[in-house]
Design a protein around this motif. Structure first.
Motif, PDB file in Angstrom:
ATOM      1  N   GLN C 163      28.417  42.055  51.269  1.00 47.86           N
ATOM      2  CA  GLN C 163      28.089  41.599  49.928  1.00 47.86           C
ATOM      3  C   GLN C 163      29.294  41.811  49.000  1.00 47.86           C
ATOM      4  N   ARG C 164      30.056  42.881  49.245  1.00 48.44           N
ATOM      5  CA  ARG C 164      31.266  43.083  48.453  1.00 48.44           C
ATOM      6  C   ARG C 164      32.264  41.963  48.694  1.00 48.44           C
ATOM      7  N   VAL C 165      32.365  41.538  49.962  1.00 52.38           N
ATOM      8  CA  VAL C 165      33.262  40.416  50.269  1.00 52.38           C
ATOM      9  C   VAL C 165      32.806  39.180  49.512  1.00 52.38           C
ATOM     10  N   MET C 166      31.483  38.948  49.502  1.00 53.13           N
ATOM     11  CA  MET C 166      30.951  37.795  48.773  1.00 53.13           C
ATOM     12  C   MET C 166      31.340  37.867  47.301  1.00 53.13           C
ATOM     13  N   ILE C 167      31.236  39.072  46.753  1.00 53.52           N
ATOM     14  CA  ILE C 167      31.605  39.229  45.341  1.00 53.52           C
ATOM     15  C   ILE C 167      33.097  38.964  45.158  1.00 53.52           C
ATOM     16  N   ALA C 168      33.897  39.484  46.077  1.00 52.18           N
ATOM     17  CA  ALA C 168      35.342  39.254  45.990  1.00 52.18           C
ATOM     18  C   ALA C 168      35.637  37.762  46.044  1.00 52.18           C
ATOM     19  N   GLN C 194      25.188  50.865  44.400  1.00 57.24           N
ATOM     20  CA  GLN C 194      26.648  50.719  44.357  1.00 57.24           C
ATOM     21  C   GLN C 194      27.056  49.298  44.016  1.00 57.24           C
ATOM     22  N   VAL C 195      26.392  48.325  44.656  1.00 60.09           N
ATOM     23  CA  VAL C 195      26.791  46.936  44.446  1.00 60.09           C
ATOM     24  C   VAL C 195      26.489  46.500  43.012  1.00 60.09           C
ATOM     25  N   LEU C 196      25.334  46.930  42.498  1.00 60.90           N
ATOM     26  CA  LEU C 196      24.990  46.569  41.117  1.00 60.90           C
ATOM     27  C   LEU C 196      25.970  47.199  40.132  1.00 60.90           C
ATOM     28  N   ASP C 197      26.310  48.444  40.386  1.00 59.65           N
ATOM     29  CA  ASP C 197      27.287  49.114  39.515  1.00 59.65           C
ATOM     30  C   ASP C 197      28.622  48.384  39.553  1.00 59.65           C
ATOM     31  N   LEU C 198      29.018  48.012  40.764  1.00 58.32           N
ATOM     32  CA  LEU C 198      30.282  47.297  40.918  1.00 58.32           C
ATOM     33  C   LEU C 198      30.271  46.001  40.109  1.00 58.32           C
ATOM     34  N   LEU C 199      29.170  45.255  40.246  1.00 55.26           N
ATOM     35  CA  LEU C 199      29.059  43.997  39.504  1.00 55.26           C
ATOM     36  C   LEU C 199      29.154  44.251  38.010  1.00 55.26           C
TER      37      LEU C 199
END
Lengths: 308, 329, 335
Positions: C163-168, C194-199
């Protein structure tokens, strides 16, 4: 701007917008579940062919087999829908329409029986292999793969040299062609389906193996192998015709589409093209129809499986 | 083996007792993976025990091992003081009926080719219980109890029902067998929030009415708190913490993993979440090669060198809380 | 007033199915300012995902699909724009993150290829520049050992990493608008956080407008400036997040919130539920779509669809009989 304030606003749509018609698409007719005119026509063709073949003895057809009865008939009469021989006659004066219909009888009966046997045997063996796994699976896998490794036509020719070319023996030989493919599909389906929770639930309820296989797996595996069966029927019709064409299938004067096409050999086709065109046309339409309907069934049932 | 301890087991009277459960799978390369490594717990009559953890922690494997579907690699499962491992195939089939399981995917749990009436009566027909008439009556009764109108759904097939309705049929099918223990494996995660709440209330009522023991497998602590009496937190096949649900309501120290789970539960409120700018936490280590000592140490903020060599055992922290951690005591 | 970055008016997406016309999105209007986060919440079938996809231009009008209304991005009507113009915007200015990171990544392409392809499509970059930028992006989404991950395949990464790759990928061309459709539904709770925080951090740093679509109020809560709740294809209530969570006027969001189990409520709380289930849109015969499940339903609700109205405190509401907050009236609350 402080983040807590509403930065944007959602304004109401124009008055009456909620009741506005959804637009031009609303007028187009919804598509059905994947069936269209072509499929319908293919189905009609197969149905007509089956009915006509079934009641052939009752129809006012010309002679199809016994050349002793056709001594007075014209030979190589070209097709003329108004005449007594609408699709013409062959070298012996036998009526081509009658021969094509009686040929359909043999082709359909032989091929459908072969596929039914193939589905029954292949389905049972495949489900057993897929459900039991282990050694049974390995043995069945090796046998299936070796059957699949032999080219179909070569196997049939080999069998034809051993067996007498009666329709019964043709059924046996052709069903051997259908079995390995059926086993493969049934096994693969079973492997996938046994991972489904409802199989586990049945076992949790105390179901025996036989019950799981018959009640939980079989109906679902059938959905996968019936469309494959349709496609196999068309393949076997071609295979049967090839054998007859090569003269090692069912022999004349009993008509099959294959040996009817073979009558066009030795340059006769150039002179009397209808000898070949008539049976070839029936063969083509029938094979095409079985293929198309098998494919459509697969799609319809597949989407149902996906939806589930 | 260095188990995770049995300090939390209670003396006698348990409906289900699981001791040192081990579930092993073989991978393609003929390696062995332990999905569950020495888990023990018990469930009292009328009690709901929840097993919480992230995907891959082995919680679903525990559920299947309890059912003996398939049998666990090692360890004892006792249902009503009867050791399931000692039973032959036939006796196992019979005693398994006292435990029923409902799975996550409501649609995959129902054979698409069968009608609701047959699905619900399946167990009774397998065991030849009662007459056709009495079976019909029982099935209608239980459908009604799970909030479905028998007259409406009787002749429907699964694809004509919504996910929530399918899940109710699955529950009805399990309840018709009058089980002592109901195992719910993530049964809410594929349902919508409003349907989820209906199911939670239904399960709570059913449990109270039927004196049912429940093993509730889930990943959402907020859901678990709503339904459980006791909670078991699992990480990579091991138990981190066992606690009564009341212990969540008072300020208490928890296992660092429980703490992480608690902090990760999204809360609804008007206050703004302050996103942590901390680098990505480590992912779940591969179960093929779990960390030595305490399995959580690679993600644990409190980890010390001791955690790498010595596996912590579950120790009693208070009457209703047991923690397996060297640092939290 | 500042011109909004995204201006959606009376958007409708209607699918023709074998059972009749399904208006999956039935007249949605909203504005989104640059840098603002809009949380869209709804249950399955509410049309929230179709809305995101329609805005993104992924729902192409066809014989079975009709799209009406206005989606104006920075002055360009996306529904009317030429395919070429749209392609230039999508991926570069407007990007999307999908729910399932495994099926959204091509299994036979390496992670790095996914990233450099988008980059090189929209920007003139040499191969080595693209690679350098891709590794930076992986670093930015906090993927450890970014350079090594560049050459790995999607299946070698965990769900959270994918999912991080998708965001990248979505952020590779510095979009101004990000549509995140259930970005964490397939992930574990700890990873979800973690992913929500990153976003959230990335959106703040880049002043990127975000539409966060989710079925879970908890995910949207505390991470959006505005919240909009969808039911049966319409936004039934929307408000600034702070106001929304303080009080909901529409009975559906109220019910939704009451039926969400909360960690801070006492154990074994009996939840207030919304009885029944969402309506079958293909068979709907008029009236408020929520009326069959509504506790405050009146005769009028069964006959007429309540229009979307704007209240004085910046909310929008589609309800004839809203629930008044304690000690206040519904529409007159001025700020």
């Amino acid at each position: 701007m402080p983040r807590t304030e509403p930065i944007s606003a959602i304004t109401p749509p124009a008055a009456g917008a909620t009741t506005a018609p959804p637009g031009p698409a609303a007028e187009t007719r919804p598509r059905g579940a994947g069936f269209d005119v072509l499929t319908l026509m293919c189905g009609l063709w197969l149905l007509t062919l089956a009915v006509v073949a079934l009641v052939a003895p009752l129809l006012p057809l010309g002679e199809h087999q016994d050349s002793a009865l056709t001594l007075a008939e014209p030979i190589y009469a070209p097709p003329d829908l108004a005449s007594a021989h609408p699709l013409g006659t062959n070298a012996l004066g036998l009526d081509l329409l009658a021969r094509v219909i009686y040929g359909a009888r043999i082709s359909l009966v032989v091929c459908i029986s072969a596929v039914l046997i193939g589905m029954a045997v292949g389905g049972i063996v495949g489900i057993t292999a897929g459900y039991l796994r282990g050694k049974v699976d390995v043995v069945i896998g090796v046998l299936t793969n070796s059957l699949l490794a032999v080219p179909t036509l070569i196997m049939l020719i080999a069998l034809a040299s051993v067996l007498r070319p009666t329709p019964q023996n043709m059924v046996i030989a052709l069903s051997l062609v259908a079995v390995p493919g059926m086993i493969r599909v049934a096994r693969a389906q079973t492997l996938a389906l046994s991972q489904r929770e409802y199989v586990t639930v049945a076992r949790a309820l105390g179901a025996r193996r036989s019950r799981v296989i018959l009640r939980e797996l079989l109906p679902n595996v059938a959905l996968a192998i019936i469309p494959l069966g349709m496609i196999y029927i068309s393949a076997l019709i071609v295979a049967e015709a090839s054998l007859s064409f090569l003269g090692i299938g069912i022999r004349p004067p009993q008509p099959t589409w294959g040996n009817m096409i073979a009558e066009g050999q030795d340059g006769k086709m150039e002179q009397y093209p209808f000898l070949v065109i008539v049976p070839a046309f029936f063969l083509f339409l029938t094979v095409f129809s079985f293929n198309l309907i098998g494919e459509r069934l697969r799609k319809v049932w597949d989407t149902r499986q996906v939806k589930l | 083996m260095a188990g995770t301890g049995k300090a939390h087991l209670r003396d006698g009277g348990a409906r289900l007792t699981v001791k040192d459960l081990v579930v092993e799978f073989r991978t393609k390369g003929d390696q062995r993976v332990q999905a569950v490594s020495g888990v023990s717990f018990d469930v009292l009559p009328g009690e709901t025990l929840s097993i919480v953890g992230e995907s891959g922690c082995g919680k679903s494997s525990v559920a299947r091992a309890v059912m003996h579907l398939p049998a666990p690699t090692d360890g004892a499962v006792q249902l009503n003081a009867l050791d399931l491992g000692s039973l032959d195939k036939k006796a196992l089939r019979r005693s398994r009926v006292a435990m029923q399981i409902v799975f996550q995917d409501p649609v995959a749990s129902l054979n698409p080719r069968r009608k609701v009436k047959d699905l619900v009566q399946e167990g009774a027909s397998i065991w030849g219980r009662g007459t056709a008439k009495s079976r019909d009556r029982d099935a209608r009764e239980v459908l009604d109890a799970v909030g479905l109108d028998p007259d409406v759904v009787w002749n429907r097939r699964p694809h004509e029902l919504s996910g929530g309705q399918c899940q109710r049929v699955s529950i009805a099918r399990a309840l018709v067998m009058e089980p002592d223990l109901l195992i719910c494996d993530e049964i809410l995660s594929s349902l919508d929030v409003s349907i989820q709440a209906q199911m939670l209330n239904l399960l709570r009522e059913t449990k109270a009415q039927r004196q049912l023991s429940m093993l509730f497998i889930a990943h959402d602590l907020a859901v678990v708190k709503n339904i459980s009496d006791r909670i078991l937190v699992m990480y990579l096949g091991k138990v981190c913490e066992v606690l009564d649900v009341e212990a969540l309501d008072r300020p208490a120290t928890h296992h660092p993993y429980t703490q992480l789970l608690l902090e990760s539960v999204p809360t609804v409120g008007s206050s703004r979440v302050v996103p942590s700018k901390a680098p990505a936490g480590q992912d779940l280590p591969s179960p093929l090669n779990p960390p030595s000592g305490c399995r959580f140490r690679t993600r644990c903020p409190l980890a010390t060198p001791r955690c790498a060599v010595e596996e912590p055992r579950l120790e009693r922290k208070s009457d209703d809380q047991f923690i397996a951690c060297h640092e939290v005591a | 007033m500042i011109k909004p970055l995204l201006h959606v008016r009376d958007l409708r997406t209607v699918f023709q199915t074998a059972r009749g016309a399904v208006p999956a999105v039935a007249g949605v209007s909203f504005d989104l300012q640059a840098g603002e986060t809009l949380g869209i919440v709804g249950e399955s079938g509410s049309g929230k995902s179709v809305l995101g996809r329609t805005i993104m231009g992924l729902v192409a009008p066809s014989r079975t699909t009709a799209v009406h209304g206005t989606v104006e991005y920075d002055g360009t009507d996306l529904l009317q724009a030429s395919p070429k113009r749209r392609r230039a915007l999508l991926g570069a200015e407007i990007a999307m993150v999908f729910q399932d990171p495994l099926s959204s990544l091509n299994p036979v392409k390496r992670i790095g290829i996914h990233l450099t392809e988008t980059l090189r499509q929209h920007r003139e970059l040499s191969r080595s520049e693209a690679r350098k930028r891709a590794v930076e992006l992986l670093d930015m989404v906090r993927i450890p050992e970014a350079a090594r991950r560049f050459d790995q395949y999607p299946h070698e990464l965990s769900g959270g990493m994918r999912q991080r790759v998708m965001i990248a990928m979505a952020l590779s061309c510095d979009p101004k608008l990000l549509i995140a459709d259930e970005p964490t539904t397939a992930l574990d709770v700890t990873v979800q956080r973690q992913v929500l925080d990153l976003l959230a951090v990335l959106c703040q740093e880049r002043k990127m407008a975000t539409i966060l679509i989710s079925h879970d109020l908890g995910i949207v809560s505390g991470r959006s400036d505005r919240v909009a709740v969808m039911y049966a294809g319409r936004i039934v209530e929307s408000a600034a997040a702070e106001d929304f969570f303080r009080h909901q006027h529409h009975p559906y969001p109220r019910g939704l919130l009451a039926s969400t189990p909360q960690l801070d409520s006492p154990a074994r709380t009996v939840l207030t539920t919304v009885p029944g289930r969402p309506p079958d849109l293909a068979r709907w015969r008029g009236g408020c779509h929520f009326s069959p499940r509504c506790p405050n339903v009146q005769e009028r609700c069964r006959q007429f669809e309540p229009p979307v109205e704007q209240t004085t405190d910046g909310r929008t509401l589609a309800c004839f009989h809203p629930v008044a907050p304690k000690g206040g009236e519904v529409n007159g609350r001025n700020r």
